[in-house]
Design a protein around this motif. Structure first.
Motif, PDB file in Angstrom:
ATOM      1  N   HIS A  25       0.772  -1.088  -0.056  1.00 18.47           N
ATOM      2  CA  HIS A  25      -0.061  -0.139  -0.099  1.00 18.47           C
ATOM      3  C   HIS A  25       0.791   1.242  -0.012  1.00 18.47           C
ATOM      4  CE1 HIS A  25      -3.269   2.603   0.787  1.00 18.47           C
ATOM      5  NE2 HIS A  25      -2.825   3.063   2.044  1.00 18.47           N
ATOM      6  N   GLY A  26       1.924   1.180   0.712  1.00 23.14           N
ATOM      7  CA  GLY A  26       2.767   2.367   1.006  1.00 23.14           C
ATOM      8  C   GLY A  26       2.947   2.961   2.026  1.00 23.14           C
ATOM      9  N   HIS A  27       2.061   2.701   2.863  1.00 18.05           N
ATOM     10  CA  HIS A  27       2.185   3.704   4.223  1.00 18.05           C
ATOM     11  C   HIS A  27       1.072   2.733   5.241  1.00 18.05           C
ATOM     12  CE1 HIS A  27      -1.562   5.785   2.592  1.00 18.05           C
ATOM     13  NE2 HIS A  27      -2.042   5.543   3.839  1.00 18.05           N
ATOM     14  N   SER A  28       1.360   2.825   6.462  1.00 22.68           N
ATOM     15  CA  SER A  28       0.371   2.132   7.549  1.00 22.68           C
ATOM     16  C   SER A  28      -0.555   3.291   8.334  1.00 22.68           C
ATOM     17  CB  SER A  28       1.258   1.544   8.854  1.00 22.68           C
ATOM     18  OG  SER A  28       0.444   1.358  10.009  1.00 22.68           O
ATOM     19  N   CYS A  29      -1.718   2.787   8.348  1.00 19.14           N
ATOM     20  CA  CYS A  29      -3.004   3.805   8.638  1.00 19.14           C
ATOM     21  C   CYS A  29      -4.124   2.893   9.285  1.00 19.14           C
ATOM     22  CB  CYS A  29      -3.493   4.689   7.814  1.00 19.14           C
ATOM     23  SG  CYS A  29      -4.028   3.870   6.114  1.00 19.14           S
ATOM     24  N   GLY A  30      -4.871   3.603   9.830  1.00 17.87           N
ATOM     25  CA  GLY A  30      -6.068   3.024  10.556  1.00 17.87           C
ATOM     26  C   GLY A  30      -6.752   2.158   9.414  1.00 17.87           C
ATOM     27  N   GLY A  31      -7.447   2.932   8.345  1.00 24.02           N
ATOM     28  CA  GLY A  31      -7.978   2.131   7.241  1.00 24.02           C
ATOM     29  C   GLY A  31      -7.410   0.727   7.038  1.00 24.02           C
ATOM     30  N   LEU A  32      -5.849   0.937   6.674  1.00 23.38           N
ATOM     31  CA  LEU A  32      -5.302  -0.246   6.055  1.00 23.38           C
ATOM     32  C   LEU A  32      -5.450  -1.434   7.172  1.00 23.38           C
ATOM     33  CD1 LEU A  32      -3.571  -1.301   3.485  1.00 23.38           C
ATOM     34  CD2 LEU A  32      -1.546  -0.770   4.848  1.00 23.38           C
ATOM     35  N   ALA A  33      -5.293  -1.154   8.437  1.00 21.68           N
ATOM     36  CA  ALA A  33      -5.164  -1.823   9.565  1.00 21.68           C
ATOM     37  C   ALA A  33      -6.603  -2.788   9.685  1.00 21.68           C
ATOM     38  CB  ALA A  33      -4.800  -1.398  10.813  1.00 21.68           C
ATOM     39  N   ALA A  60     -16.987  -4.131  -2.145  1.00 22.95           N
ATOM     40  CA  ALA A  60     -16.511  -2.771  -1.248  1.00 22.95           C
ATOM     41  C   ALA A  60     -17.443  -1.969  -1.060  1.00 22.95           C
ATOM     42  CB  ALA A  60     -15.211  -2.740  -1.443  1.00 22.95           C
ATOM     43  N   GLU A  61     -17.848  -1.130  -0.101  1.00 22.63           N
ATOM     44  CA  GLU A  61     -18.767  -0.020  -0.050  1.00 22.63           C
ATOM     45  C   GLU A  61     -17.840   1.382   0.179  1.00 22.63           C
ATOM     46  OE1 GLU A  61     -22.268  -0.646   2.260  1.00 22.63           O
ATOM     47  OE2 GLU A  61     -22.134  -2.651   1.772  1.00 22.63           O
ATOM     48  N   THR A  62     -16.578   1.008  -0.098  1.00 22.14           N
ATOM     49  CA  THR A  62     -15.744   2.298   0.169  1.00 22.14           C
ATOM     50  C   THR A  62     -14.720   2.323  -0.972  1.00 22.14           C
ATOM     51  OG1 THR A  62     -14.194   3.694   1.524  1.00 22.14           O
ATOM     52  CG2 THR A  62     -14.465   1.097   1.882  1.00 22.14           C
ATOM     53  N   ASN A  63     -13.960   3.018  -1.086  1.00 21.89           N
ATOM     54  CA  ASN A  63     -12.534   2.997  -1.927  1.00 21.89           C
ATOM     55  C   ASN A  63     -11.507   3.355  -1.424  1.00 21.89           C
ATOM     56  OD1 ASN A  63     -12.995   5.876  -1.985  1.00 21.89           O
ATOM     57  ND2 ASN A  63     -13.039   6.106  -4.302  1.00 21.89           N
ATOM     58  N   ALA A  64     -11.600   3.511  -0.230  1.00 20.13           N
ATOM     59  CA  ALA A  64     -10.590   3.898   0.856  1.00 20.13           C
ATOM     60  C   ALA A  64      -9.308   2.685   1.063  1.00 20.13           C
ATOM     61  CB  ALA A  64     -11.122   4.302   2.149  1.00 20.13           C
ATOM     62  N   CYS A  65      -8.346   2.986   2.176  1.00 18.75           N
ATOM     63  CA  CYS A  65      -7.329   2.331   2.230  1.00 18.75           C
ATOM     64  C   CYS A  65      -7.400   1.032   2.481  1.00 18.75           C
ATOM     65  CB  CYS A  65      -6.270   3.054   3.348  1.00 18.75           C
ATOM     66  SG  CYS A  65      -5.631   4.730   3.069  1.00 18.75           S
ATOM     67  N   GLY A  66      -8.408   0.585   3.289  1.00 19.94           N
ATOM     68  CA  GLY A  66      -8.614  -0.655   3.635  1.00 19.94           C
ATOM     69  C   GLY A  66      -9.010  -1.626   2.247  1.00 19.94           C
ATOM     70  N   VAL A  67      -9.223  -1.141   1.293  1.00 25.21           N
ATOM     71  CA  VAL A  67      -9.606  -1.930  -0.234  1.00 25.21           C
ATOM     72  C   VAL A  67      -8.222  -2.437  -0.414  1.00 25.21           C
ATOM     73  CG1 VAL A  67     -10.190  -1.838  -2.225  1.00 25.21           C
ATOM     74  CG2 VAL A  67     -11.491  -0.578  -0.728  1.00 25.21           C
ATOM     75  N   ALA A 148      -3.815  -0.683  18.096  1.00 25.60           N
ATOM     76  CA  ALA A 148      -4.986  -1.204  18.866  1.00 25.60           C
ATOM     77  C   ALA A 148      -5.933  -1.812  17.970  1.00 25.60           C
ATOM     78  CB  ALA A 148      -5.535   0.410  19.249  1.00 25.60           C
ATOM     79  N   ILE A 149      -5.822  -1.552  16.657  1.00 27.13           N
ATOM     80  CA  ILE A 149      -6.851  -2.224  15.628  1.00 27.13           C
ATOM     81  C   ILE A 149      -6.515  -3.581  15.398  1.00 27.13           C
ATOM     82  CG2 ILE A 149      -7.772  -2.130  13.306  1.00 27.13           C
ATOM     83  CD1 ILE A 149      -7.857   0.855  13.600  1.00 27.13           C
ATOM     84  N   LEU A 150      -5.211  -3.784  15.279  1.00 23.32           N
ATOM     85  CA  LEU A 150      -4.402  -4.912  15.098  1.00 23.32           C
ATOM     86  C   LEU A 150      -4.526  -6.042  16.337  1.00 23.32           C
ATOM     87  CD1 LEU A 150      -1.269  -4.071  12.923  1.00 23.32           C
ATOM     88  CD2 LEU A 150      -3.258  -5.009  12.159  1.00 23.32           C
ATOM     89  N   ALA A 151      -4.502  -5.501  17.467  1.00 27.43           N
ATOM     90  CA  ALA A 151      -4.365  -6.494  18.536  1.00 27.43           C
ATOM     91  C   ALA A 151      -5.862  -6.485  19.149  1.00 27.43           C
ATOM     92  CB  ALA A 151      -3.526  -5.561  19.789  1.00 27.43           C
ATOM     93  N   ALA A 152      -6.672  -5.900  18.773  1.00 30.22           N
ATOM     94  CA  ALA A 152      -8.215  -6.122  19.265  1.00 30.22           C
ATOM     95  C   ALA A 152      -8.717  -7.604  19.022  1.00 30.22           C
ATOM     96  CB  ALA A 152      -8.934  -4.956  18.788  1.00 30.22           C
ATOM     97  N   PRO A 153      -9.472  -7.905  20.058  1.00 28.38           N
ATOM     98  CA  PRO A 153     -10.282  -9.042  19.657  1.00 28.38           C
ATOM     99  C   PRO A 153     -11.197  -8.965  18.521  1.00 28.38           C
ATOM    100  CG  PRO A 153     -10.533  -8.670  22.074  1.00 28.38           C
ATOM    101  CD  PRO A 153      -9.788  -7.199  21.335  1.00 28.38           C
TER     102      PRO A 153
END
Length: 210
Positions: A25-33, A60-67, A148-153
């Motif tokens: 992706h190129g960078h880390s962010c909450g959307g990617l996580a 997908a219902e968004t075109n943001a980083c998570g895609v 926090a996102i990566l570690a959360a249940p």
């Protein structure tokens, strides 16, 4: 010249790491996580592995980083035609397995995972008005949120629901023909008729001033 790095073959049940997704992706962010967590959870829920073709479809219902995380992990891509984007601005994703005819919808629930202080800093950072200290603080907070996102249940950040959907249409293979106006090759199914000629969309729009 940079040589492309092939995706390493994973053992059955293994998924790419978050670091690999960040490199793509190129960078880390909450959307990617969050996209990373969504993709892994969906594939586990459906019991599928990364497909070679269109066996798995993502809506997908968004075109943001998570895609990007979803493309990298699931193998659902725009080029293969098994990534469908309806940009409703919602972090919600439906995954359909053609083999089992099963689908899951995964919605992110991230309230409280990204530090509140980020919301105040974000406008200044993205408008270029933030100081170096504010930029550094924003990045620090973003890193905390990603962790926090990566570690959360899973149940704390994702809502996973099995749904019934109509099987998505498979990718259509078009024949390329020359536009009778500009001469450039265009998929025949994407042309328009103009004065009895088959022309590409840009030529059609230019001629009709739409």
């Amino acid at each position: 010249m940079c040589s492309p790095q092939p995706i390493q073959e994973k053992k059955s049940g293994e998924f790419p790491t978050y670091d690999e997704v960040v490199e793509f992706h190129g960078h880390s962010c909450g959307g990617l996580a969050s996209g990373f967590r969504v993709a892994v959870a969906a594939m586990k829920a459906l019991g599928v592995e990364r497909p070679k073709d269109e066996e798995l479809v993502t809506i997908a219902e968004t075109n943001a980083c998570g895609v990007d995380a979803i493309q990298f992990i699931t193998g659902c891509t725009a080029g293969k035609g098994n990534l469908i984007i309806h940009d409703y601005g919602k972090h919600a994703f439906t995954f359909y397995c053609r083999k089992s005819n099963k689908a899951v919808r995964v919605v992110t629930c991230l309230d409280g995972f990204m530090p509140e202080e980020m919301h105040a800093l974000r406008p200044k950072v993205f408008s270029g008005q933030a100081t170096e200290e504010e930029k550094a603080r924003y990045q620090e907070l973003a890193h905390q949120g990603v962790h926090a996102i990566l570690a959360a249940p899973e149940e704390k950040i994702l809502k996973i629901t099995y749904v019934d959907i109509k099987p998505p249409q498979k990718a259509i293979m078009y024949q390329s023909i020359p536009c009778e106006c500009c001469g450039e090759m265009v998929a025949d199914g994407k042309t328009r008729e103009l004065d009895g000629k088959r022309v590409c969309m840009p030529c059609y729009l230019s001629a009709t001033n739409q």
